[in-house]
Design a protein around this motif. Structure first.
Motif, PDB file in Angstrom:
ATOM      1  N   ARG A  70      -4.041   0.115  -5.000  1.00 18.06           N
ATOM      2  CA  ARG A  70      -5.264   0.547  -4.332  1.00 18.06           C
ATOM      3  C   ARG A  70      -5.047   1.589  -3.256  1.00 18.06           C
ATOM      4  O   ARG A  70      -5.997   1.991  -2.582  1.00 18.06           O
ATOM      5  N   ALA A  71      -3.815   2.041  -3.074  1.00 14.07           N
ATOM      6  CA  ALA A  71      -3.536   3.041  -2.045  1.00 14.07           C
ATOM      7  C   ALA A  71      -2.736   4.199  -2.612  1.00 14.07           C
ATOM      8  O   ALA A  71      -1.916   4.018  -3.530  1.00 14.07           O
ATOM      9  N   GLU A 100     -14.265   9.373   4.441  1.00 13.47           N
ATOM     10  CA  GLU A 100     -14.515   8.985   3.051  1.00 13.47           C
ATOM     11  C   GLU A 100     -14.360  10.192   2.132  1.00 13.47           C
ATOM     12  O   GLU A 100     -14.405  11.346   2.570  1.00 13.47           O
ATOM     13  N   THR A 137     -13.389   6.567  -4.265  1.00  7.41           N
ATOM     14  CA  THR A 137     -13.100   5.439  -3.380  1.00  7.41           C
ATOM     15  C   THR A 137     -11.983   5.754  -2.380  1.00  7.41           C
ATOM     16  O   THR A 137     -11.621   4.898  -1.568  1.00  7.41           O
ATOM     17  N   ALA A 138     -11.430   6.948  -2.436  1.00 11.39           N
ATOM     18  CA  ALA A 138     -10.316   7.315  -1.558  1.00 11.39           C
ATOM     19  C   ALA A 138     -10.790   7.467  -0.116  1.00 11.39           C
ATOM     20  O   ALA A 138     -11.950   7.781   0.149  1.00 11.39           O
ATOM     21  N   LYS A 139      -9.861   7.260   0.804  1.00  9.35           N
ATOM     22  CA  LYS A 139     -10.152   7.412   2.229  1.00  9.35           C
ATOM     23  C   LYS A 139      -8.941   8.046   2.909  1.00  9.35           C
ATOM     24  O   LYS A 139      -7.797   7.772   2.532  1.00  9.35           O
ATOM     25  N   ALA A 151     -13.424   6.879  -9.674  1.00  8.84           N
ATOM     26  CA  ALA A 151     -12.088   6.282  -9.633  1.00  8.84           C
ATOM     27  C   ALA A 151     -11.491   6.081 -11.017  1.00  8.84           C
ATOM     28  O   ALA A 151     -10.289   6.274 -11.219  1.00  8.84           O
ATOM     29  N   ASN A 157      -5.559   8.122  -5.073  1.00  6.70           N
ATOM     30  CA  ASN A 157      -6.238   7.014  -5.739  1.00  6.70           C
ATOM     31  C   ASN A 157      -6.830   5.993  -4.788  1.00  6.70           C
ATOM     32  O   ASN A 157      -7.555   5.092  -5.208  1.00  6.70           O
ATOM     33  N   GLY A 158      -6.532   6.114  -3.489  1.00  4.86           N
ATOM     34  CA  GLY A 158      -7.052   5.136  -2.528  1.00  4.86           C
ATOM     35  C   GLY A 158      -6.774   5.602  -1.117  1.00  4.86           C
ATOM     36  O   GLY A 158      -6.869   6.786  -0.821  1.00  4.86           O
ATOM     37  N   VAL A 159      -6.392   4.675  -0.275  1.00  7.50           N
ATOM     38  CA  VAL A 159      -6.139   4.991   1.132  1.00  7.50           C
ATOM     39  C   VAL A 159      -4.967   5.956   1.271  1.00  7.50           C
ATOM     40  O   VAL A 159      -3.909   5.772   0.655  1.00  7.50           O
ATOM     41  N   MET A 193       0.823  -1.211   0.000  1.00  8.77           N
ATOM     42  CA  MET A 193       0.000   0.000   0.000  1.00  8.77           C
ATOM     43  C   MET A 193       0.858   1.262   0.000  1.00  8.77           C
ATOM     44  O   MET A 193       0.513   2.285   0.565  1.00  8.77           O
TER      45      MET A 193
END
Length: 264
Positions: free
Chosen positions: A61-62, A173, A131-133, A189, A109-111, A27
């Protein structure tokens, strides 16, 4: 720029330097090697006259999950503590992002957690996938904020909200992040890469010297009284009045033409 455990990808196109944290299996968490390579890439972009905007993102994903806790745990077991990584790595990274006379766009792009979220907050713009957090995960492992979060968060969302985010460490979120001012824009996304690049290219085609002066003026005014802010504005305007971009744009305005900026 490569190490066995990670890669930082550096690419320049259309005057935009794209810096990608490419450690998707972890990640994009930050080891000492990652931090050293990221700092080198940022300094390279800052010093390259052909680069007029920077786009920072992560693969997989991160965006970035923050400090690599496996490496950190190893340092603790050896009695090294933080191994001075805040002063040697995080502080120079954030100062390079905030002080470069070029706009920096984060494509989240993600976490984005801990120092990873702080890195995004240090950028001038944050375009986030839906979808990012975001998570201020510092207190969750018994630490306080670093990588400038105590400074940037208050300026983005105000002191009360910053205190809430840092002390509670709850995940935010993308839609909520946009609502409270953490991000500039939220896009689907599958459109993130194109939307973030579109913004970066737009900035790269703009008045680079004026962008840099604006960043400096804002940072100065954030902690100074009005009279000092006014004087700093006057100094910067004197500098900009002599630039080729200002002279050309003034002529274009009088001729009712669209200015073309060259970053000089």
């Amino acid at each position: 720029m490569e190490h066995p455990e990670m890669t930082v990808i550096y690419d320049v196109d259309e005057a935009v330097a794209t810096i990608t944290l490419d450690r998707p299996e972890a990640m994009n968490s930050l080891t000492a090697a990652v931090k050293a390579d990221l700092l080198a890439a940022l300094r390279r972009a800052a010093g390259d006259e052909a680069v007029r905007a920077v786009l920072l993102t992560g693969s997989g994903r991160a965006f970035c999950a923050g400090q690599d806790l496996r490496e950190h745990a190893g340092n603790l077991e050896r009695g090294l503590g933080l191994a001075n990584t805040v002063r040697d790595h995080y502080n120079p990274i954030v100062l390079t992002v905030t002080s470069m006379d070029k706009p920096v766009v984060a494509a989240v792009n993600g976490v984005a957690a801990g120092a990873g979220a702080s890195l995004a907050f240090a950028c001038d713009f944050r375009v986030a996938a839906d979808t990012a957090k975001f998570a201020m995960a510092f207190c969750g492992i018994g630490l306080g904020p670093d990588s400038g979060a105590s400074w940037t968060l208050q300026r983005l969302v105000g002191p009360a909200r910053a205190r809430e985010l840092l002390l509670l460490g709850e995940t935010v979120e993308a839609a909520r992040a946009h609502e409270i001012g953490l991000v500039t824009q939220v896009v689907p996304a599958d459109r993130l890469a194109s939307a973030a690049r579109e913004l970066a290219v737009r900035l790269a085609q703009g008045p680079t010297r004026a962008y840099g002066a604006t960043k400096r003026a804002l940072d100065h005014a954030a902690s100074r009284p009005l009279a000092e802010a006014l004087e700093r504005e006057a100094e910067l305007q004197d500098e900009l009045a002599a630039t080729s971009d200002h002279l050309a744009a003034t002529k274009a305005f009088l001729s009712k033409e669209r200015p073309r900026f060259e970053g000089r």
